[in-house]
Each structure stands twice: as C-alpha cells, then as structure tokens.
Enzyme design. Structure first.
Site: not given
Ligand code: BGC
Length: 760
Positions: A292
């Site tokens: 993530d």
């Molecule tokens: C989120 C993800 C997301 C990623 C990219 C993160 O902060 O938890 O779900 O895909 O950002 O934007």
C-alpha cells in the site's frame, strides 16, 4: 539527452524474438518462456526497478524536471529503475511516461500504469457499498466492465480495486469501498468485480488488471480508526476476512495489495504468513503483490523496522513484490542482495510475477496500446456507460421504511417540497474515491425530480451541509451552527402535500482517513429534520451516505426512508425514478444499521454467547446494554419493495448417500406491483468443534415476480457451504444439527432443521 527512438524496446524484442508472439491471449507457457528470457538479460538494478512504483506527480508531458523528488523519479525512470507508475492518467500523460520507459531505457520494458478506479473513471457508478446493496452480481460485473473500458481508454491498465475487506464497523470511512459485512456476499461480489475488470482476455483494450486489497484485516481496524491496529483471531481471519480474498484469487485476480495495519503484532506489509504462506503458498497465487502507499516505510513508524533498509529487507522477504512510493526497494534492495541479506531468488520471483502480468496485458506487443486519443474521446462518458450506471444506481437503492404506502409518489397533482442542501448537490452524489470524476457532474435529485413536470416542486435547502473544503485532499467542514435558512424551508414544507428531504453525508465524509466517531446525520441536519417534521410530518427521507447511519429518531417518526447512498453520475435520475415508482426498489442492506454508534461493531453473523437474549429471562445478567436494545435498527439483508412477498413450503433434506442439503421454498408476490426480491438462505450449525455464527448467509437468488405469481426456489448446500475453517486453517465439515433459514432479511425466522450426516 533524451533519445527518441524505439531502439531499446527493439533490442529486447530481438533478444527474445523467437519466443515472442504478437497475437492476443498468448498461452501461459509461452509467456513463462518470455519472462525467463527477459529475466536472463536484466541487471540486478533493472530487476529491482521493476519492483519500484512511483506516483506521477510531476507534469509528465512538460520538460524534464530539474530539481527535487520529481527530478529523481524522472532520472530513475530513464535508467529503467521504475516498473510502474500510478496516478498518471489520460492518454497523453501515459504516452509520455511510457515513451521514456520504452524508448530511453536499456531494455525498454513498458510500465504498468495503476490508478484507483474504485467506482468508475469519468462515468461514476454508485460507491461499492451501494452496488453491494443490489445483490445483483451481473449488474456489478457490468459496472466494473464499464469502468474498465473507460479506464483503459484513458491509458491506464491496472486498477487498485476491488477492495474486498469485510467491515463491521460503520465508523470506518472505508466501508464505502467494500461490499459490507458478509464473507459470502463479499466473495460473490469480489468475483463479479474481478471478472468485470479483467474480462476473459487481459490483452483486450477493454479490460484492465484488478487488485484485491487490502491483504489482510484492514477492515477490522480498532474503533473504526483508519490505519489502526487489527486484533482478529484465527477464527475471524480464516472464516470472515480471508474468503473474499481467496475468491478473488480463484477468479484469477492478477494483483493483490497488502495493508497498512498491524495484525498479531506484524504489519501486513512485512507479514510472511499472510503473503508467503497463505497467498503464494496455500492459495498458489501467481500474480504480484503491491504494497500500500508508503506501507513499507510505515513499518519503521510502526516500530517494526529500524530504518528504510531493514524495512525493504523485511517487506521483500515477506513477499511484497512492488514498493508503492516508499522508495526503499530502489534505494536498498540491490545492496541487500549483494550483502546476502535478501536472496536473489526472491527478487527473481517478484520480477517474474510483475513481468508476467505485463506480458498478459500485451504491453510488450504494443506498449502504447492504451494510448489512442481518438478512442479515449469516443469512449469516455458514452451513452452505454450512462445507461449502465443509471441501471446500477436504481438497483442499489434500499427502501428502509414505507408506512401507509407514502411511496411511490403520484405523478401529478402533488405539491412537493424538496428540502436539504444535498437535494441540489451535483458533487456529493459522486462520493469519495472518484479521482478522475469531474466535480459537479452528477445529476442532482432536484434535476431528477424536475423530469416529472406534472407536480409542483419547490426546493428549499434548509441549511448548508458543508461550509468549506480544503484543497486537494478535500477535508470537509460541516455546518454545525447555521440554521438561518430553516424558516424558509419550514414555510415551504407547511404548504406541501408531501416533503422530500435529502439528508446525509457529504461525499467526502467517507473514504480513506474519513472515520467518524458519531454516525448520525452530520451538522444541523437532525435539527432541520425535526423542525420540518413539526411543520409537515408527511416526509420522505432520502439518505445520501457512504456508511450505515444511526438514525433512530427518523426511524421512529418519518414514514418513508430511502437509502440512496452516493449513487454516482446518474444519482438524481435513479432516485426520482424510484420515488415515482418507475423503478420498484429491490436493494437489501449489505451492512447492519445500528441504533447508535455505541452498538458498533454490529453484524448479523455473530457468535452465540453463553447468555444470549433469547435464552434469558434474567433482567441483568445476559449480554446486552442497560440503555438500549441489542438488536440493530435495520438488519443485514433488510430492504422493502413497493410490493410484498410471502415465503411458504420451506423444506430441507439430505438426499440418501449425498453430502448435500437440498432446500426448497416458495416465494409469492402478495402485493399489487411487479417486483424483485432477494431470497436469502442462512444456516446455523448448532454445535461444532469451533463455535459457529448464529446465522451465516449461504445462498441468495434475485427473483422477479408479477403480482400473485409464485415461484419455487431451490438451493443446494454442499460441503463449501456447510463447513468452516478451524483455528489451524483446516477446512472441516461436521455432522450434526443444522437450522436452515430462508427469507427476505437476516432476521427471518422461517426455518427448518436437518440432522446432517457426513457420508464420506
Ligand atoms: C490506499 C489504497 C490506494 C493507494 C493508492 C492508499 O492510501 O490505502 O487503497 O490504492 O493509496 O492510491
């Protein structure tokens, strides 16, 4: 100096020439050979580069940035140290970065381009929680397919969706991104979404790679606070949290994203049990895992890694294949390998996984295949997409309450007061996580209702919901004070035959980082509702929200309540068509609505305590609250229709020498209109070697019935339905007494018992 030719890309193509095909649907074995050939000619740095993903925040179509972080990223891109970028969108932008990767790096390996397409790209569909309320798997699949086609036309080939986290706590802002609280429904929806995004052929220019996230446990964050610790035991992990992930894997999802949270004291990003033992081991997942955003570096903040190098080592060993925006892989992985602190084989395995997906997309055949400006123009927002998201929006609406058949509204002769700032809002209905959606592009409820011109419609906002928003991250400031427009709305309401009030949450009150400690109507809306009620109690309350809300006062006083979530681009049309009965609602709640925030987390498939209410006539010593009922306001699976349904002739038997239970029930439309009902089947395994939930959804069917029409519905419960995982993760099916419930919500009491005997 920038080179402007295809040379590097051609070098790779020639090196692996004999093995490469240029057709669609390249067989797996051929792809494996191509991946191996390419891997053989890559340097360690180039391999690590494939494992590095950067956010494209600089102006990618402008001149090369000359200082700061953007310059560094640009430099890395040119050296082949970047395997993927996210948040680069639109064919012009994608072409610009792809051109650098393909034409300026030594090997010319194309980038895979990721973007959060959570519920639509430009054409916005209902938030995922709302779509889940449809229980309509074909419609959900279609919605994902529409999103995929529009996304692919914008140059992007990978979405960070579906989020398949089960969530039980409405305080958590990200419940809007998932399918709610149930692992069975969640698994079916996970499959529908993966199939919708990926289609049958990843190399088609209408499909994109999906990503099951966030592995694992993220939906169980403590007190509903985002990014927080998860304390879920093995029983919950195996039986509740894992199933939708496993279903997504079985449906062929090509990527997983790990999670920010700590589970059992280990951050998911550095968790070998989750990523190596379960996902890549037991489930044999062949795609790749992306971290993530910054979750590798957050292992330092968690107190799990002492520095970036250690974080990179732990994440790589644990099976995180791609680093999203932590920069630790690109900085440290090559030296960690040279110092024998990370096995080269782990790097090779990660890179193979990433390259495999790139080959499957057909990026090596044509790295610019998603970058056709003409196609982007023709496809974006096309009529077919608008029709699909309208259909999805209508199917997502849940009729929570409808006393004295206040709904549907007559189409003429009525004087209607339309009250609430959200009624005239073209932005909030788009909901959270609609990154590429254009602001104010939704149809408002006011606009939707104006399509019915034979009634008199007067709008009065009553009060502003939001009084400002920060730029970029869009933190909303809610109006907690200003009631100066109440009086006008009260006057309008007092003259009306019926009042339609649109209240609820701003689109940016749910989503990432948007947890709430109270889940009532925000700001002055409750006061507005009570004020209008005094002037005219004939109210239809339409809710717009990204999570279950606690609205006990409304439930007690307001005769009709419509749950309309954040329904996307066509929101206002969908709501108006339901209010006027041109569409008969059939949605059912995918998440329990509590009476108060104090009941959270609340969910239907809980375990039976030693002192459950139905066994106890004791006034004190049983599992309850002193000051409130333990039952929910609206249970999981609840949803009304403009017609009514009756259930009869429930039978459940285990045929001789079979391991299944065959269930049959008759459903009859007992009302005056045609309608759809979600027939739900629940089981209770009354005693087992691991305590089982009081009810578990194990089947459902969407049936359409004309007035007075009956239909027999049959279900087969096989070993997949009757068993469970024990605390060692072994799947068990045990003989014993099962109660089989069927009905229109999780609170159904229609049941029969089966003494099930496992025959093998
Ligand atoms: C989120 C993800 C997301 C990623 C990219 C993160 O902060 O938890 O779900 O895909 O950002 O934007």
């Amino acid at each position: 100096m920038r080179q402007n030719h295809y040379l590097p890309f051609l070098v790779v193509a020639m090196l692996t020439h004999t093995l490469w095909s240029f057709g669609q649907n390249t067989p797996t074995s051929v792809i494996e050979q191509k991946v191996d050939s390419l891997l053989r000619i890559m340097t360690l740095e180039e391999k690590v580069g494939q494992m590095n993903q950067y956010n494209g925040f600089w102006n990618v179509t402008g001149p090369a940035p000359d200082d700061g972080a953007a310059a560094k990223k640009y430099d890395h891109l040119r050296k082949g140290y970047v395997g993927s970028m996210l948040n680069v969108a639109g064919v012009e932008n994608v072409r610009a970065v792809q051109k650098i990767a393909v034409e300026e790096t030594r090997l010319g390996i194309p980038l895979i381009i990721g973007f959060d397409v959570i519920h639509g790209y430009k054409t916005i569909s209902p938030i995922p929680l709302a779509e889940a309320a449809s229980w309509d798997l074909e419609a959900i699949k279609k919605s994902a397919a529409v999103a995929a086609e529009e996304t692919a036309a914008a140059g992007i080939n990978w979405t960070f969706a579906p989020m398949v986290d089960i969530s039980r706590d409405a305080r958590w802002g990200r419940v809007m991104e998932g399918a709610g609280e149930d692992p069975y429904l969640g698994s079916k929806i996970a499959v529908a979404r993966v199939q919708g995004f990926q289609g049958d052929d990843l190399s088609s220019i209408k499909t994109i790679v999906a990503c099951a996230k966030h592995f694992a446990g993220y939906g169980f964050s403590e007190s509903g606070k985002d990014y927080n610790t998860v304390d879920a035991g093995s029983n919950t992990m195996y039986n509740i949290i894992f199933p939708p992930f496993q279903a997504a894997k079985d449906a062929g999802v090509r990527t997983f994203m790990n999670a920010f949270n700590v589970w059992n004291g280990i951050p998911s990003t550095g968790n070998s049990f989750l990523q190596r033992d379960i996902l890549k081991g037991k489930w044999d997942f062949e795609g790749f895992v992306v971290s993530d955003w910054g979750s590798i570096t957050e292992m330092i903040t968690h107190g799990y890694a002492k520095d970036g190098k250690e974080a990179a080592r732990l994440a790589a060993i644990a099976g995180s294949d791609m680093d999203m925006e932590s920069y630790h892989y690109v900085e440290h992985l090559a030296s960690l390998v040279r110092e024998n602190k990370v096995d080269q084989a782990l790097i090779d395995d990660a890179v193979k996984r990433i390259l495999r997906v790139k080959f499957e997309l057909g990026l090596f055949d044509d790295p610019y295949k998603y970058c056709d400006a003409q196609r982007q123009k023709e496809v974006t927002g096309k009529k077919e997409f608008q029709d699909a998201v309208l259909d999805m929006a209508k199917k997502s609406i849940v009729l929570l309450k409808n006393e004295q058949e206040l709904l549907p509204l007559k189409k003429s002769g009525l004087n209607i007061a339309l009250i609430g700032a959200l009624a005239n809002d073209k932005n909030s209905p788009l909901g959270s996580w609609r990154l590429a959606g254009d602001d104010n592009s939704a149809v408002s409820v006011l606009e939707g209702m104006q399509q019915y011109p034979n009634n008199t419609l007067t709008f009065a906002k009553g009060a502003d919901l939001s009084i400002g928003e920060t730029a970029f991250i869009r933190e909303v400031k809610i109006n907690e004070r200003d009631t100066s427009a109440f009086a006008k709305a009260r006057t309008v309401a007092s003259k009306a035959d019926v009042v339609v009030m649109v209240l609820g949450e701003h689109g940016f009150q749910s989503g990432e980082g948007r947890s709430r400690a109270d889940i009532d109507l925000p700001g002055v809306q409750q006061a507005l509702l009570e004020t209008i009620y005094k002037a005219n109690p004939n109210i239809v309350l339409v809710l717009n929200n990204g999570r279950p809300l606690a609205i006990p006062w409304a439930d007690k006083h307001i005769p009709a309540i419509v749950e309309a979530w954040h329904l996307g681009t066509q929101s206002g049309h969908a709501i108006a068509q339901v209010l006027y009965g041109d569409y008969n609602p059939s949605g059912k709640l995918p998440m329990t609505f509590p009476r108060s925030v104090g009941q959270s987390p609340i969910y239907y498939n809980h375990l039976r305590t030693g002192r459950p209410d139905e066994l106890s006539d004791d006034l004190v010593f049983w599992s309850h609250y002193q000051d409130q009922a333990v039952t929910p306001l609206y249970p999981f699976g609840h949803g009304l229709s403009y017609t009514s349904f009756a259930y009869s002739n429930l039978t459940a038997t285990q045929p001789a020498s079979s391991n299944t239970i065959e269930v049959s029930v008759t459903v009859t439309n007992t009302g005056k209109r045609a309608g759809k009902e979600v027939v739900q089947l629940y089981i209770n395994d009354t005693y087992a070697s691991v305590v089982r939930p009081v009810k578990e959804l194990k089947g459902f069917e969407l049936v359409s019935l004309q007035p007075s029409q009956s239909k027999e519905i049959r279900f087969t419960l096989d070993k997949d339905a009757l068993g469970f995982y024990n605390n060692q993760g072994e799947y068990k099916v045990e003989s014993g007494d099962f109660i089989i419930y069927v009905g229109g919500s999780s609170q159904t009491d229609l049941h029969t018992n089966v003494d099930y005997k496992k025959t093998e």
